[in-house]
Write a protein that holds these residues in place. Structure first.
Motif, PDB file in Angstrom:
ATOM      1  N   ALA A 109      10.975 -13.192  16.808  1.00  0.00           N
ATOM      2  CA  ALA A 109      10.428 -11.886  17.169  1.00  0.00           C
ATOM      3  C   ALA A 109      10.866 -10.829  18.152  1.00  0.00           C
ATOM      4  O   ALA A 109      10.836  -9.744  18.086  1.00  0.00           O
ATOM      5  N   GLN A 110      11.420 -11.676  19.302  1.00  0.00           N
ATOM      6  CA  GLN A 110      11.919 -10.860  20.466  1.00  0.00           C
ATOM      7  C   GLN A 110      13.086 -10.180  20.239  1.00  0.00           C
ATOM      8  O   GLN A 110      13.287  -9.052  20.333  1.00  0.00           O
ATOM      9  N   GLY A 111      13.945 -10.782  19.307  1.00  0.00           N
ATOM     10  CA  GLY A 111      15.349 -10.116  18.619  1.00  0.00           C
ATOM     11  C   GLY A 111      14.777  -9.153  17.769  1.00  0.00           C
ATOM     12  O   GLY A 111      15.594  -7.955  18.134  1.00  0.00           O
ATOM     13  N   ALA A 112      13.738  -8.990  17.016  1.00  0.00           N
ATOM     14  CA  ALA A 112      13.426  -7.891  16.152  1.00  0.00           C
ATOM     15  C   ALA A 112      12.981  -6.821  17.095  1.00  0.00           C
ATOM     16  O   ALA A 112      13.248  -5.688  16.923  1.00  0.00           O
ATOM     17  N   LEU A 113      12.124  -7.144  18.050  1.00  0.00           N
ATOM     18  CA  LEU A 113      11.573  -5.765  18.979  1.00  0.00           C
ATOM     19  C   LEU A 113      12.593  -5.290  19.777  1.00  0.00           C
ATOM     20  O   LEU A 113      12.675  -4.179  19.945  1.00  0.00           O
ATOM     21  N   GLU A 114      13.871  -6.027  20.155  1.00  0.00           N
ATOM     22  CA  GLU A 114      14.780  -5.419  20.686  1.00  0.00           C
ATOM     23  C   GLU A 114      15.445  -4.182  19.847  1.00  0.00           C
ATOM     24  O   GLU A 114      16.356  -3.708  20.445  1.00  0.00           O
ATOM     25  N   HIS A 115      15.430  -4.368  18.486  1.00  0.00           N
ATOM     26  CA  HIS A 115      15.925  -3.320  17.694  1.00  0.00           C
ATOM     27  C   HIS A 115      15.132  -2.201  17.587  1.00  0.00           C
ATOM     28  O   HIS A 115      15.381  -1.167  16.684  1.00  0.00           O
ATOM     29  N   SER A 116      13.938  -2.190  17.955  1.00  0.00           N
ATOM     30  CA  SER A 116      12.813  -1.249  18.019  1.00  0.00           C
ATOM     31  C   SER A 116      13.133  -0.092  18.695  1.00  0.00           C
ATOM     32  O   SER A 116      13.264  -0.421  20.003  1.00  0.00           O
ATOM     33  N   ASP A 117      12.976   1.244  18.744  1.00  0.00           N
ATOM     34  CA  ASP A 117      12.939   2.357  19.551  1.00  0.00           C
ATOM     35  C   ASP A 117      11.338   2.763  20.102  1.00  0.00           C
ATOM     36  O   ASP A 117      11.303   3.704  20.889  1.00  0.00           O
ATOM     37  N   ASP A 118      10.592   1.975  19.522  1.00  0.00           N
ATOM     38  CA  ASP A 118       8.979   2.415  19.746  1.00  0.00           C
ATOM     39  C   ASP A 118       8.500   0.883  19.448  1.00  0.00           C
ATOM     40  O   ASP A 118       7.718   0.635  18.542  1.00  0.00           O
ATOM     41  N   ALA A 119       8.249   0.140  20.515  1.00  0.00           N
ATOM     42  CA  ALA A 119       7.587  -1.234  20.587  1.00  0.00           C
ATOM     43  C   ALA A 119       6.174  -1.156  20.308  1.00  0.00           C
ATOM     44  O   ALA A 119       5.776  -2.047  19.383  1.00  0.00           O
ATOM     45  N   THR A 120       5.600   0.051  20.598  1.00  0.00           N
ATOM     46  CA  THR A 120       4.058   0.081  20.361  1.00  0.00           C
ATOM     47  C   THR A 120       4.040   0.107  18.699  1.00  0.00           C
ATOM     48  O   THR A 120       2.929  -0.445  18.034  1.00  0.00           O
ATOM     49  N   ALA A 121       4.598   1.163  18.261  1.00  0.00           N
ATOM     50  CA  ALA A 121       4.280   1.209  16.690  1.00  0.00           C
ATOM     51  C   ALA A 121       4.924  -0.305  16.104  1.00  0.00           C
ATOM     52  O   ALA A 121       4.447  -0.741  14.798  1.00  0.00           O
ATOM     53  N   SER A 122       5.986  -0.924  16.399  1.00  0.00           N
ATOM     54  CA  SER A 122       6.232  -2.217  15.994  1.00  0.00           C
ATOM     55  C   SER A 122       5.256  -2.845  16.099  1.00  0.00           C
ATOM     56  O   SER A 122       4.961  -4.075  15.266  1.00  0.00           O
ATOM     57  N   PHE A 123       4.576  -3.141  17.405  1.00  0.00           N
ATOM     58  CA  PHE A 123       3.434  -4.109  17.402  1.00  0.00           C
ATOM     59  C   PHE A 123       2.352  -3.588  16.387  1.00  0.00           C
ATOM     60  O   PHE A 123       1.509  -4.464  15.974  1.00  0.00           O
ATOM     61  N   VAL A 124       1.850  -2.411  16.326  1.00  0.00           N
ATOM     62  CA  VAL A 124       0.705  -1.923  15.488  1.00  0.00           C
ATOM     63  C   VAL A 124       1.139  -2.305  13.885  1.00  0.00           C
ATOM     64  O   VAL A 124       0.317  -2.823  13.235  1.00  0.00           O
ATOM     65  N   ALA A 125       2.457  -2.251  13.576  1.00  0.00           N
ATOM     66  CA  ALA A 125       2.946  -2.694  12.239  1.00  0.00           C
ATOM     67  C   ALA A 125       2.719  -4.189  12.169  1.00  0.00           C
ATOM     68  O   ALA A 125       2.095  -4.594  11.113  1.00  0.00           O
ATOM     69  N   LEU A 126       2.964  -4.830  13.133  1.00  0.00           N
ATOM     70  CA  LEU A 126       3.132  -6.275  12.830  1.00  0.00           C
ATOM     71  C   LEU A 126       1.506  -6.803  12.860  1.00  0.00           C
ATOM     72  O   LEU A 126       1.198  -7.633  12.263  1.00  0.00           O
ATOM     73  N   VAL A 127       0.832  -6.394  14.013  1.00  0.00           N
ATOM     74  CA  VAL A 127      -0.623  -6.751  14.163  1.00  0.00           C
ATOM     75  C   VAL A 127      -1.447  -6.246  12.706  1.00  0.00           C
ATOM     76  O   VAL A 127      -2.276  -7.100  12.200  1.00  0.00           O
ATOM     77  N   SER A 128      -1.085  -5.278  12.271  1.00  0.00           N
ATOM     78  CA  SER A 128      -1.874  -4.827  11.098  1.00  0.00           C
ATOM     79  C   SER A 128      -1.575  -5.704   9.811  1.00  0.00           C
ATOM     80  O   SER A 128      -2.400  -5.917   8.915  1.00  0.00           O
ATOM     81  N   GLY A 129      -0.399  -6.586   9.692  1.00  0.00           N
ATOM     82  CA  GLY A 129      -0.526  -7.400   8.727  1.00  0.00           C
ATOM     83  C   GLY A 129      -0.468  -8.860   8.881  1.00  0.00           C
ATOM     84  O   GLY A 129      -0.517  -9.706   8.071  1.00  0.00           O
ATOM     85  N   LEU A 130      -1.254  -9.047  10.160  1.00  0.00           N
ATOM     86  CA  LEU A 130      -1.629 -10.639  10.326  1.00  0.00           C
ATOM     87  C   LEU A 130      -2.870 -11.017   9.784  1.00  0.00           C
ATOM     88  O   LEU A 130      -3.808 -10.162   9.632  1.00  0.00           O
ATOM     89  N   SER A 131      -2.809 -12.418   9.522  1.00  0.00           N
ATOM     90  CA  SER A 131      -4.297 -12.979   8.969  1.00  0.00           C
ATOM     91  C   SER A 131      -5.119 -12.975  10.046  1.00  0.00           C
ATOM     92  O   SER A 131      -4.647 -12.902  11.092  1.00  0.00           O
TER      93      SER A 131
END
Length: 135
Positions: A82-104
């Motif tokens: 997960a940390q490795g994937a976030l390192e490839h993001s240029d917008d950490a907030t958008a990445s977290f929103v996308a991640l959290v929106s798909g959580l059970s």
């Protein structure tokens, strides 16, 4: 260690992570066969030697065979991915929103618990940095 494991590497690591005692190649092969995988001893041995060389497994000689343990836990492995994937993001907030929106719901609950646990430990450090004054 943020590289994703291959299919067979993951199966071997799952067997190793699934026990609290170091495993030799034969025990690992037996564990994989109970999952419906018919693998040769030499195949499992090669994968374990490679995982050791890549830094995923510790090994210690026990008689004539090595016993292997994981360098990290499955949870630490998942966190590294997960940390490795976030390192490839240029917008950490958008990445977290996308991640959290798909959580059970269960995953959201686990995230809330983790944030509470880490927030409590960071809150103590934060108030110490601020001179103990809460804002």
């Amino acid at each position: 260690m943020t590289r994703e494991l291959g299919e067979l590497e993951n199966a071997v690591m799952t067997a190793v992570w699934g026990t609290s005692t170091p495993m030799n190649v034969r025990e690992t092969m037996d564990a994989l066969q109970t999952e419906g995988r018919a693998l040769a001893y030499t195949t499992v041995s090669t994968v374990m030697v490679n995982l050791h060389a890549k830094g995923w497994l510790h090994r210690a000689l026990d008689g004539r065979a090595f016993r292997y343990t994981g360098v990290c836990t499955r949870a630490e492995y998942a966190a590294g991915l997960a940390q490795g994937a976030l390192e490839h993001s240029d917008d950490a907030t958008a990445s977290f929103v996308a991640l959290v929106s798909g959580l059970s719901q269960g995953q959201r609950s686990a995230l809330e618990t983790a944030l509470r646990i880490t927030g409590e430990s960071q809150g103590e450090a934060g108030s110490a940095r601020a001179g103990g004054v809460e804002q």
